[in-house]
Design an enzyme around this catalytic site. Structure first.
Site, PDB file in Angstrom:
ATOM      1  CE1 TYR A 167      47.689  80.901  40.090  1.00  6.26           C
ATOM      2  CE2 TYR A 167      47.117  82.112  42.090  1.00  6.26           C
ATOM      3  CZ  TYR A 167      47.691  81.013  41.479  1.00  6.26           C
ATOM      4  OH  TYR A 167      48.275  80.018  42.255  1.00  6.26           O
TER       5      TYR A 167
ATOM      6  CB  SER B 219      45.877  79.772  45.090  1.00 11.01           C
ATOM      7  OG  SER B 219      46.227  81.063  45.520  1.00 11.01           O
TER       8      SER B 219
END
Ligand code: NAP
Length: 245
Positions: free
Chosen positions: A166, A153
């Site tokens: 995350y 990401s």
């Protein structure tokens, strides 16, 4: 790679396992891979979503897909060992593994991260890819050239405030990919990571509920880098972090 154009037969003869294949990017990748000839093993949590992807693949009249329902949250090492045995028995080899499933958790200040949420995100995003890769390595080594794709990401190599567990899990994802790429440098296995970039999915909507979804690329539009890494055009690509957009 963003502009990679795959040949229609790119994935014929290849067996590919995709986690989180019932929705979002995993769903689009499963259908597109099947269109290009792959036999796709659909792993995911919600059976009805996997069945719907299975039906879409059936309608293509290409290689038959199969469904592997597994909640990565609760899976133990034995589940992964059994899963590897099943794939070995059914297919005899595995050409690619795409670690796509992830949990976003709750975004917010670090000091308010609940430990159970932290643990859940780490379980799905880090522990599951660890155990799945470990259990499937012997089978992947039996393929002439195997590709293992991790999903990172924008917060996987640069920390960002409020992205909590995350963000840390995606740093771990990139670390795992780099470690494996180094360890298997002189082998038939290749390990790489893709950062999809902002993509119109349920996860993106829960991170950015107020944004204009129509301005985002669809999951189908960001697939060229995935297809490049799945096919044999990338057999010498090792340890790379690739931006899909
Ligand atoms: P998504 O639409 O939320 O899909 C995630 C998939 O993972 C779903 O099929 C979900 O299954 C599955 N999954 C989640 N938890 C699971 C569990 N415990 N066990 C088994 N399967 C589970 O997300 P996405 O946007 O397509 O994301 C795909 C990947 O891209 C993720 O790794 C994400 O971090 C990464 N990414 C996405 C974006 C973006 O803008 N979309 C940007 C950067 C990175 P169910 O539907 O059954 O829950």
């Amino acid at each position: 790679m963003k502009a990679y154009k795959s040949k229609d037969d790119l994935l014929i003869g290849k067996t590919i396992l995709i986690t989180g294949a019932g929705d979002g990017i995993g769903k689009s990748l499963a259908i597109e891979s099947a269109k290009l000839g792959a036999t796709v093993i659909l792993l995911g949590k919600t059976l009805s979503k996997l069945e719907s992807v299975y039906d879409s693949i059936e309608a293509l009249n290409k290689a038959q897909a199969s469904i592997l329902p597994l909640d990565l949250q609760g899976a133990t090492e034995q589940h992964y060992i059994d899963l590897a045995d099943t794939i070995k028995r059914e297919y005899g080899h595995l050409d690619a593994l795409v670690h796509n499933a992830s949990q976003l958790g709750i975004l917010g200040p670090f000091e308010q991260i609940p430990q159970d949420m932290w643990d859940n995100v780490m379980q799905v995003n880090v522990n599951a890819p660890f155990l799945l890769t470990k259990s499937l390595l012997p089978l992947l080594q039996q393929a002439p050239h195997a590709s293992i794709i991790f999903t990172t990401s924008g917060v996987g190599n640069k920390g960002r405030a409020y992205w909590g567990a995350y963000c840390v899990s995606k740093f771990a994802t990139e670390g795992m990919m780099q470690l494996l790429a180094d360890e298997y440098e002189n082998s038939t296995l290749r390990f790489n990571a893709i950062n999809p970039g902002a993509t119109r999915t349920a996860m993106r909507a829960s991170a950015y509920p107020a944004e204009d979804k129509d301005a985002l690329k669809t999951a189908f539009e960001i697939l060229p880098s995935y297809l490049y890494l799945l096919g044999d055009d990338s057999i010498h690509v090792q340890g790379q972090r690739i931006n899909a957009q």
